[in-house]
Design a protein around this motif. Structure first.
Motif, short mmCIF file in Angstrom:
data_model
loop_
_atom_site.label_atom_id
_atom_site.label_comp_id
_atom_site.label_asym_id
_atom_site.label_seq_id
_atom_site.Cartn_x
_atom_site.Cartn_y
_atom_site.Cartn_z
N LYS A 426 0.64 -1.31 0.06
CA LYS A 426 -0.20 0.02 0.17
C LYS A 426 0.77 1.59 0.31
N GLU A 428 0.16 4.57 -1.42
CA GLU A 428 0.12 5.96 -1.39
C GLU A 428 0.19 5.35 0.53
N ALA A 431 2.71 6.08 1.61
CA ALA A 431 3.11 7.61 1.95
C ALA A 431 2.44 8.75 2.49
N ASP A 452 2.95 14.81 -1.66
CA ASP A 452 2.69 14.62 -3.07
C ASP A 452 1.58 14.42 -4.30
N ASN A 455 -0.79 12.09 -4.48
CA ASN A 455 -1.51 10.46 -3.52
C ASN A 455 -3.38 11.12 -3.14
#
Length: 530
Positions: A426, A428, A431, A452, A455
């Motif tokens: 996972k 994303e 992050a 990001d 995202n």
């Protein structure tokens, strides 16, 4: 048994003596070269008087009484003499290859002369394919690697550097026009004439610099001759909005420096979609605030003002937000005061907090501290603590002060999350979790580095944190660009909320909000209506 057919010689010389008729058949048994010679001699004899001459092959018979002319076509060539080998024909001269079949000039390593003092050497513009949205300026003998240098921040800055190589980011995976200039001294600063300008440094060991696309073949790359040493590399971009992109690469001797942005380009704001008019005029606060979040500002304001005049404090709070983004601070005061006097009209306490902060902003804009005192008197007694925190005190937006071991603790937490099973597969979610850790530990640089926009786990609230960090670093243009990317993601927690008030009352964000940007917020469909 059939009678043998007469030869051509028999038919022509039937009345000649036997001695004359024996030579013609004999010639037929000679080698080809001898037959040709014999035929020539026979054709050259003069005819006897009164008789026609023996016709030569493909030649009209001579007139009686005159010698027959030898046939022009039967004169033997020198190569037909008996016993002499036939001389081979001279081979045709080889055709020179056409120029188009030569390797294209673009594949040859181009060189530029070293500049004289105070002058520059520039190669002609050429085209490179920016695979992976990047081109490289490198020492061809260094073997630099940018795999770890392209961080999220570097991608946004459009520049990354490592030992022996500088990566220049492009707007798209496409052809770009590149010009190389070599200077003996720092060139003039003309950043204002370009969209985006970056600066980095490159160590050159063997007197050459190569410029090529990310996946181009290095031996075929364009090259310029420079002296060994450290060189500054400035990349100036143009045509980022509409294309085609042009990049000017300037090189000059200088000390080593970290890659940085000298002029930042922000994509122009796309015009907001025209508001879709409602099929029916709103009648309730809910319908009016939905219209406001659909960017039907004027229609919503008319309905909310009417409802507020009828005593609806929730409508008054929504109207106060719209007036605040329009810069009508005198209109904000009575509407916001109506809500702080009757906070029970709304469900979420966030609305009370927002109205208190709008009143403080109005007091500064109108230079009237009495606004706060008068509003404080009407706040219910059970909300005295919140009144003191929000109405009588500015929002605490001081820069975070990380603890001494905060960075080490953050690194440990990131390592645990990265190696654990919770976020396996996972990326994303991992992050977004690491971004939240940076917020908890108060690390502005980590917030910016881990932002990001692609995202989906990082929404408007996270954009606000990044924008604050950038504003604290005095990077105001980039701070607004981050917010602009997430305006449509803002979402209310109460029906009375119609716009992100935090942008107007936060110490670090309020300076970003020009009248044009405030109008852009109101013209953006948001809060579930996008």
């Amino acid at each position: 048994m059939s009678k043998p057919r007469a030869s051509a010689t028999d038919k022509t010389d039937r009345n000649k003596p036997a001695r004359a008729t024996k030579k013609a058949p004999a010639a037929a048994h000679k080698p080809p070269a001898t037959r040709a010679r014999a035929a020539t001699i026979t054709a050259a004899r003069p005819a006897k008087p009164g008789k026609p001459a023996k016709p030569a092959k493909a030649t009209k018979p001579a007139k009686p009484g005159k010698p027959a002319k030898p046939a022009k076509a039967t004169k033997p060539a020198t190569a037909t003499r008996p016993g002499t080998a036939t001389k081979p024909a001279k081979p045709a001269k080889a055709t020179r290859p056409a120029t188009a079949t030569r390797p294209a000039t673009a594949t040859r390593p181009a060189t530029a002369a070293k500049p004289a003092a105070g002058k520059k050497a520039a190669a002609r513009p050429f085209t490179l394919f920016a695979d992976y949205r990047q081109i490289h300026v490198c020492d061809p003998h260094a073997g630099g690697d940018l795999s770890d240098a392209w961080t999220v921040q570097a991608v946004e800055d459009r520049v990354a550097s490592a030992a022996g190589v500088v990566g220049i980011g492009t707007e798209a995976v496409d052809d770009v026009r590149v010009t190389i200039e070599v200077h003996a001294a720092p060139p003039a600063d003309d950043a204002a004439a370009w969209d985006h300008v970056t600066l980095a440094s490159l160590a050159v060991t063997d007197g050459a610099v190569a410029v090529l696309g990310c996946t181009d073949y290095l031996p075929d790359a364009r090259r310029v001759q420079v002296a060994p040493g450290t060189w500054r590399v400035r990349a100036s971009h143009r045509g980022l909005a509409k294309g085609p992109e042009q990049i000017r690469v300037q090189l000059w001797p200088g000390s080593a420096c970290a890659a940085k942005v000298e002029r930042r380009w922000s994509p122009p704001a796309s015009p907001p979609p025209p508001p879709v008019p409602s099929t029916r005029r709103p009648r309730s606060v809910k319908q009016a605030t939905q219209a406001a979040r659909r960017a039907e500002t004027q229609l919503a304001l008319e309905v909310l003002t009417a409802l507020a005049g009828a005593g609806d404090a929730a409508a008054a709070a929504a109207a106060a937000e719209l007036h605040a983004f329009a810069g009508a601070w005198a209109e904000v005061v009575p509407l916001a005061t109506a809500l702080v006097a009757n906070p029970a009209a709304v469900y979420a306490g966030n609305v009370f907090t927002d109205q208190c902060r709008l009143l403080r902003r109005a007091a500064r804009e109108l230079d009237d501290p009495g606004i706060i005192k008068r509003a404080a008197k009407v706040v219910p007694a059970n909300l005295a603590a919140r009144r003191d925190a929000c109405l009588l005190r500015d929002l605490d937006a001081r820069a975070p002060r990380p603890e001494r071991d905060a960075r080490a603790s953050f690194a440990d937490a990131v390592a645990t999350a990265t190696t654990g099973k919770r976020f396996a597969g996972k990326p994303e979610a991992l992050a977004a979790h690491c971004f939240a850790l940076a917020s908890v530990y108060g690390l502005d640089d980590e917030l910016v580095a881990r932002w990001d926009p692609g995202n989906p786990g990082l929404g408007f609230d996270q954009a606000v944190e990044v924008a604050r960090a950038l504003a604290r670093a005095n990077d105001l243009a980039r701070a607004w660009a981050v917010l602009e990317q997430r305006l449509s993601d803002w979402y209310p927690v109460d029906v009375a909320q119609v716009a992100p008030v935090i942008l107007l009352v936060d110490r670090w964000l309020a300076p970003l909000m020009t009248p044009a940007r405030c109008a852009q917020v109101l013209a953006t469909r948001r809060g579930g209506e996008a």
